[in-house]
Write a protein that holds these residues in place. Structure first.
Motif, short mmCIF file in Angstrom:
data_model
loop_
_atom_site.label_atom_id
_atom_site.label_comp_id
_atom_site.label_asym_id
_atom_site.label_seq_id
_atom_site.Cartn_x
_atom_site.Cartn_y
_atom_site.Cartn_z
N ARG A 1 0.84 -1.20 0.00
CA ARG A 1 0.00 0.00 0.00
C ARG A 1 0.87 1.25 0.00
N SER B 1 1.20 3.76 -3.03
CA SER B 1 0.89 5.19 -2.85
C SER B 1 2.06 6.04 -3.33
N SER C 1 1.95 8.51 -6.56
CA SER C 1 2.29 9.93 -6.41
C SER C 1 3.40 10.30 -7.38
N SER D 1 -1.93 13.65 -0.89
CA SER D 1 -1.63 12.31 -0.37
C SER D 1 -2.90 11.58 0.05
N VAL E 1 -4.50 10.19 -3.14
CA VAL E 1 -3.71 9.06 -3.65
C VAL E 1 -3.97 7.84 -2.78
N ASP E 2 -3.99 7.99 -1.45
CA ASP E 2 -4.23 6.86 -0.54
C ASP E 2 -5.61 6.26 -0.77
N VAL F 1 -5.56 4.31 -4.06
CA VAL F 1 -4.80 3.05 -3.91
C VAL F 1 -5.64 2.05 -3.13
#
Length: 185
Positions: free
Chosen positions: A151, A155, A159, A172, A175-176, A179
């Motif tokens: 993970r 991520s 990014s 972020s 993106v998290d 993902v």
């Protein structure tokens, strides 16, 4: 002096047959016929007595003794045959008993070995099951750790890709969440 072969002097052999009539063969003379019959009867009786009183009892005794010996030998042979038959029966019975005991010992040994092998198999299965459980725990722990790292790596990679392609640094949290959505399916 030596005499020649063809010389007739000193020859004593008589070669001429006499012309006179000779007396008949003595058993056929009628004058002595009755006395010959009496002599024959006396000789026959004497011979009969000798044979019946001396020779036949001896021969009979020998034959009887021989028959007793033969009967004794046959009885002894029959007795020995019976003993041999009894010994053979006893031997066969002992042999059958020994075979039965050998089979029983073999079956008992086979059962013991099978039970021992089964116990060893169960022990080995338990050990393997314990090792398998430990391995599954280790795999699960490693997978969880790897998934956690995946993970983070995903991520970071996402990014970096967005930054390279778009030239902008992405948020972020966005993106998290992207993902996480991708990893769940």
């Amino acid at each position: 002096m030596a005499q020649g072969h063809g010389d007739a002097k000193g020859t004593t052999a008589h070669t001429e047959a006499g012309g006179g009539h000779k007396a008949p063969f003595p058993p056929f003379q009628q004058e002595t016929f009755a006395s010959q019959l009496v002599s024959l009867a006396i000789a026959f009786v004497a011979l009969y007595l000798i044979v019946s009183k001396i020779a036949l009892p001896r021969v009979g005794g020998v034959i009887e003794e021989r028959q007793k010996t033969i009967d004794g030998d046959l009885a002894a042979a029959q007795k020995l045959k019976g003993e041999a038959d009894d010994a053979l029966k006893a031997y066969e019975a002992e042999l059958a008993d020994a075979r039965a005991r050998a089979q029983a010992i073999g079956a008992e040994t086979r059962e013991k070995l099978n039970a021992q092998a089964e116990a060893e198999r169960k022990t080995l299965e338990q050990r393997l099951a314990a090792k398998l459980a430990d391995a599954e725990k280790t795999i699960a722990t490693t997978r969880t750790a790897a998934m956690g790292n995946v993970r983070n790596i995903a991520s970071d990679a996402a990014s970096a890709i967005v930054q390279q392609l778009a030239g902008v640094t992405p948020d972020s949290k966005a993106v998290d969440s992207a993902v996480d959505a991708s990893l769940k399916g």
